[in-house]
Write a protein that holds these residues in place. Structure first.
Motif, mmCIF file in Angstrom:
data_model
loop_
_atom_site.group_PDB
_atom_site.id
_atom_site.type_symbol
_atom_site.label_atom_id
_atom_site.label_comp_id
_atom_site.label_asym_id
_atom_site.label_seq_id
_atom_site.Cartn_x
_atom_site.Cartn_y
_atom_site.Cartn_z
ATOM 1 N N ALA A 85 0.855 -1.184 0.000
ATOM 2 C CA ALA A 85 0.000 0.000 0.000
ATOM 3 C C ALA A 85 0.890 1.233 0.000
ATOM 4 O O ALA A 85 2.086 1.148 0.299
ATOM 5 C CB ALA A 85 -0.926 0.000 1.208
ATOM 6 N N TRP A 103 -3.357 4.051 -2.250
ATOM 7 C CA TRP A 103 -3.534 2.794 -2.967
ATOM 8 C C TRP A 103 -3.192 1.600 -2.111
ATOM 9 O O TRP A 103 -2.238 1.633 -1.333
ATOM 10 C CB TRP A 103 -2.641 2.777 -4.207
ATOM 11 C CG TRP A 103 -2.902 1.615 -5.094
ATOM 12 C CD1 TRP A 103 -2.057 0.575 -5.355
ATOM 13 C CD2 TRP A 103 -4.079 1.344 -5.826
ATOM 14 N NE1 TRP A 103 -2.652 -0.324 -6.206
ATOM 15 C CE2 TRP A 103 -3.909 0.129 -6.504
ATOM 16 C CE3 TRP A 103 -5.293 1.996 -5.957
ATOM 17 C CZ2 TRP A 103 -4.876 -0.435 -7.304
ATOM 18 C CZ3 TRP A 103 -6.256 1.435 -6.762
ATOM 19 C CH2 TRP A 103 -6.037 0.242 -7.430
ATOM 20 N N THR A 104 -3.959 0.528 -2.275
ATOM 21 C CA THR A 104 -3.662 -0.766 -1.673
ATOM 22 C C THR A 104 -3.669 -1.799 -2.785
ATOM 23 O O THR A 104 -4.599 -1.830 -3.597
ATOM 24 C CB THR A 104 -4.707 -1.146 -0.596
ATOM 25 O OG1 THR A 104 -4.717 -0.136 0.409
ATOM 26 C CG2 THR A 104 -4.377 -2.486 0.034
ATOM 27 N N HIS A 105 -2.640 -2.620 -2.842
ATOM 28 C CA HIS A 105 -2.571 -3.686 -3.850
ATOM 29 C C HIS A 105 -3.817 -4.548 -3.748
ATOM 30 O O HIS A 105 -4.294 -4.851 -2.646
ATOM 31 C CB HIS A 105 -1.307 -4.520 -3.625
ATOM 32 C CG HIS A 105 -1.073 -5.524 -4.684
ATOM 33 N ND1 HIS A 105 -1.759 -6.715 -4.734
ATOM 34 C CD2 HIS A 105 -0.232 -5.509 -5.746
ATOM 35 C CE1 HIS A 105 -1.353 -7.404 -5.779
ATOM 36 N NE2 HIS A 105 -0.427 -6.691 -6.416
ATOM 37 N N SER A 106 -4.347 -4.968 -4.876
ATOM 38 C CA SER A 106 -5.621 -5.706 -4.896
ATOM 39 C C SER A 106 -5.593 -6.981 -4.055
ATOM 40 O O SER A 106 -6.623 -7.385 -3.519
ATOM 41 C CB SER A 106 -6.019 -6.037 -6.336
ATOM 42 O OG SER A 106 -5.017 -6.817 -6.961
ATOM 43 N N HIS A 108 -4.322 -7.295 -1.183
ATOM 44 C CA HIS A 108 -4.219 -6.956 0.239
ATOM 45 C C HIS A 108 -5.311 -6.006 0.715
ATOM 46 O O HIS A 108 -5.151 -5.357 1.749
ATOM 47 C CB HIS A 108 -2.838 -6.357 0.517
ATOM 48 C CG HIS A 108 -1.731 -7.298 0.227
ATOM 49 N ND1 HIS A 108 -1.349 -8.278 1.111
ATOM 50 C CD2 HIS A 108 -0.951 -7.437 -0.872
ATOM 51 C CE1 HIS A 108 -0.359 -8.971 0.568
ATOM 52 N NE2 HIS A 108 -0.110 -8.485 -0.625
ATOM 53 N N ARG A 109 -6.406 -5.924 -0.002
ATOM 54 C CA ARG A 109 -7.482 -5.012 0.370
ATOM 55 C C ARG A 109 -8.361 -5.578 1.480
ATOM 56 O O ARG A 109 -8.299 -6.757 1.787
ATOM 57 C CB ARG A 109 -8.334 -4.700 -0.863
ATOM 58 C CG ARG A 109 -7.558 -3.868 -1.858
ATOM 59 C CD ARG A 109 -8.395 -3.434 -3.007
ATOM 60 N NE ARG A 109 -7.561 -2.657 -3.924
ATOM 61 C CZ ARG A 109 -7.833 -2.494 -5.188
ATOM 62 N NH1 ARG A 109 -8.924 -3.010 -5.708
ATOM 63 N NH2 ARG A 109 -7.021 -1.796 -5.938
ATOM 64 N N ARG A 110 -9.161 -4.658 2.065
ATOM 65 C CA ARG A 110 -10.137 -4.988 3.111
ATOM 66 C C ARG A 110 -9.459 -5.444 4.401
ATOM 67 O O ARG A 110 -9.984 -6.269 5.129
ATOM 68 C CB ARG A 110 -11.158 -5.997 2.612
ATOM 69 C CG ARG A 110 -11.787 -5.539 1.295
ATOM 70 C CD ARG A 110 -13.199 -5.886 1.022
ATOM 71 N NE ARG A 110 -14.147 -5.779 2.092
ATOM 72 C CZ ARG A 110 -14.864 -4.672 2.401
ATOM 73 N NH1 ARG A 110 -14.691 -3.568 1.718
ATOM 74 N NH2 ARG A 110 -15.736 -4.695 3.376
ATOM 75 N N ARG A 111 -8.273 -4.890 4.649
ATOM 76 C CA ARG A 111 -7.530 -5.187 5.879
ATOM 77 C C ARG A 111 -7.236 -3.917 6.679
ATOM 78 O O ARG A 111 -6.470 -3.961 7.639
ATOM 79 C CB ARG A 111 -6.212 -5.880 5.540
ATOM 80 C CG ARG A 111 -6.389 -7.209 4.845
ATOM 81 C CD ARG A 111 -5.058 -7.818 4.518
ATOM 82 N NE ARG A 111 -5.252 -9.018 3.721
ATOM 83 C CZ ARG A 111 -4.276 -9.710 3.194
ATOM 84 N NH1 ARG A 111 -3.024 -9.343 3.381
ATOM 85 N NH2 ARG A 111 -4.531 -10.782 2.471
ATOM 86 N N ALA A 114 -5.403 0.966 3.887
ATOM 87 C CA ALA A 114 -5.584 2.331 3.376
ATOM 88 C C ALA A 114 -5.789 3.314 4.529
ATOM 89 O O ALA A 114 -5.281 4.434 4.481
ATOM 90 C CB ALA A 114 -6.754 2.389 2.403
ATOM 91 N N GLU A 143 -15.222 2.995 -2.850
ATOM 92 C CA GLU A 143 -14.396 2.555 -1.722
ATOM 93 C C GLU A 143 -13.601 3.727 -1.164
ATOM 94 O O GLU A 143 -13.486 3.896 0.052
ATOM 95 C CB GLU A 143 -13.418 1.453 -2.140
ATOM 96 C CG GLU A 143 -14.033 0.321 -2.906
ATOM 97 C CD GLU A 143 -14.053 0.542 -4.422
ATOM 98 O OE1 GLU A 143 -13.889 1.694 -4.903
ATOM 99 O OE2 GLU A 143 -14.259 -0.443 -5.136
#
Length: 184
Positions: A85, A103-106, A108-111, A114, A143
């Motif tokens: 990120a 940005w967050t790498h796809s 590693h999202r929803r953690r 960001a 988002e």
């Protein structure tokens, strides 16, 4: 505004070096190889969402706008050094920093990464003497819109209006407490 002490480009950032034992922030320059995959994926996603090549938009600002004393670029690394990120800020005006490229790498999202990036950028901007953050996000990025709303940003647009109908960027702002003001 007094320039903060500049750390080496890859030195861990004091105060946020260890979010947990598995993550750390580092200050980097745009040309750092750890930044390229994040910006490439960001450009690809923006291109898909908006139907036009967004890579040139990401290169619109000169790299030096994201370097101290008026800006910064942070990357969040896993323990193994993988960049997952990041985000940047630049001078918008004398008292305002503008956040860019959160940005967050796809994978590693929803953690909550960001949120960590935004909080660290706010700390860096306050340490650089900024008293306000300004940012815009795209109308096809719900988002991001939600991220800024839940992290205390004030929308400078009608939140009841259909974002698609506006077709333009959605601006936000947030007041900061300078780290200089917070210390006795």
């Amino acid at each position: 505004m007094t320039a903060p002490a500049q750390a080496p480009a890859t030195a861990p950032i004091a105060g946020a070096a260890a979010i947990s034992s598995a993550r750390s922030f580092v200050r980097v320059e745009v040309a750092d190889p750890r930044v390229r995959p994040l910006l490439r994926e960001l450009g690809d996603e923006y291109s898909a969402r908006y139907g036009k090549n967004a890579h040139s938009e990401l290169a619109r600002y000169p790299d030096q706008e994201f370097t101290p004393p008026h800006g910064g670029l942070l990357v969040l690394l896993l323990e193994d050094g993988e960049a997952v990120a990041g985000g940047a800020f630049r001078r918008y005006d004398e008292s305002t920093a503008e956040l860019k490229r959160i940005w967050t790498h796809s994978a590693h999202r929803r953690r909550g990464l960001a949120r960590l990036v935004v909080a660290e950028l706010e700390r860096e901007a306050a340490a650089a003497g900024y008293r306000r953050i300004y940012l815009t996000t795209g109308h096809r990025q719900p988002e991001a819109r939600n991220l800024y709303l839940v992290t205390g940003y004030t929308p400078l647009f009608d939140t009841e209006a259909d974002p698609e109908a506006t077709g333009g960027p959605l601006p936000f702002e947030k007041r900061l407490t300078s780290t200089r003001e917070a210390t006795p």
